[in-house]
Design an enzyme around this catalytic site. Structure first.
Site, PDB file in Angstrom:
ATOM      1  N   SER A  51      28.575  37.603  27.983  1.00  0.00           N
ATOM      2  CA  SER A  51      28.578  36.914  29.274  1.00  0.00           C
ATOM      3  C   SER A  51      29.978  36.591  29.781  1.00  0.00           C
ATOM      4  O   SER A  51      30.160  36.313  30.959  1.00  0.00           O
ATOM      5  CB  SER A  51      27.762  35.620  29.192  1.00  0.00           C
ATOM      6  OG  SER A  51      28.409  34.668  28.387  1.00  0.00           O
ATOM      7  N   LYS A 106      31.689  29.030  29.401  1.00  0.00           N
ATOM      8  CA  LYS A 106      31.790  29.601  30.746  1.00  0.00           C
ATOM      9  C   LYS A 106      33.113  29.173  31.372  1.00  0.00           C
ATOM     10  O   LYS A 106      33.847  28.357  30.827  1.00  0.00           O
ATOM     11  CB  LYS A 106      30.632  29.116  31.638  1.00  0.00           C
ATOM     12  CG  LYS A 106      29.238  29.351  31.092  1.00  0.00           C
ATOM     13  CD  LYS A 106      28.860  30.815  31.034  1.00  0.00           C
ATOM     14  CE  LYS A 106      27.460  31.004  30.445  1.00  0.00           C
ATOM     15  NZ  LYS A 106      27.136  32.437  30.251  1.00  0.00           N
TER      16      LYS A 106
END
Length: 226
Positions: A51, A106
């Site tokens: 990701s 993230k």
């Protein structure tokens, strides 16, 4: 004839026992210090998914600074020594809001008060389209490209004590576009650097011990994350 008494410290094997005890004490102290450093300052994480490609790859092992944003007081929403707050572009590790047993990593895109919008994959912050050299897309960045669930998002305002985060691999990331914001109390720390990286996808058999060094991504070791 009277014999002088001998100090117990000089008898036979006693000095050896003293050395063993010294080594054991040194080991225990080092272990305690390592545990304190790990629990309060640094924590190691392994990257299990793509990701955050290409910033982070599957098999990267990273260190996270747990006091970069202050120390979280357990069982509360408070923080102490909060000299800095997450900023735009920081790579942040946090407790996943939908499953507290998991940790996510993230990039911080929006801080409290920011208005975030996604237009055909492009990120618009406070009315300005971001130039993101780190972002990766499967499809081309063309106006007619759409179809991914996170390609478009109407304007939303980041509330106080919350952050809007995205994975760098935009078409393969489950992030704030889908489940919302990250609260301050969920923040673990800021990713610092890659201390080890291994690529298990390479065609090297488990019994080919002499080829194991080929699995290591030597060029990634020591890479500072930004």
């Amino acid at each position: 004839m009277r014999k002088d008494k001998v100090s117990p410290d000089t008898i036979g094997s006693q000095p050896k026992k003293g050395k063993v005890r010294e080594y054991l004490e040194a080991f225990v102290i080092a272990l305690v210090i390592a545990l304190i450093v790990r629990s309060l300052f640094l924590q190691a994480f392994k990257i299990p998914s793509g990701s955050m490609e290409n910033t982070l790859l599957v098999g990267d092992h990273i260190f996270v600074n747990k006091v970069a944003y202050g120390y979280h007081i357990p069982f509360t929403k408070g923080r102490v020594l909060e000299l800095n707050k997450p900023r735009h572009g920081d790579i942040m590790v946090f407790v996943f809001p939908e499953d507290p047993s998991k940790d996510f990593i993230k990039r911080v895109i929006g801080v409290p008060g920011d208005v975030i919008e996604v237009k055909r994959k492009s990120i618009v912050r406070n009315g300005e389209t971001l130039k993101e050299d780190y972002a990766q897309y499967i499809g081309e960045m063309e106006p007619d490209v759409s179809g991914h669930a996170g390609d478009d998002l109407p304007p939303i305002t980041v509330p106080p004590d919350n952050y809007f985060v995205l994975g760098d691999n935009r078409d393969r990331s489950y992030d704030s576009r889908f489940w919302g914001f990250v609260g301050t109390e969920a923040v673990i720390g800021k990713a610092m650097f890659v201390y080890f990286s291994i690529d298990w996808s390479r065609d090297v058999g488990l019994l080919e011990v002499w080829r194991w060094p080929e699995l290591i991504r030597w060029n990634r070791i020591g890479s500072v994350l930004k």
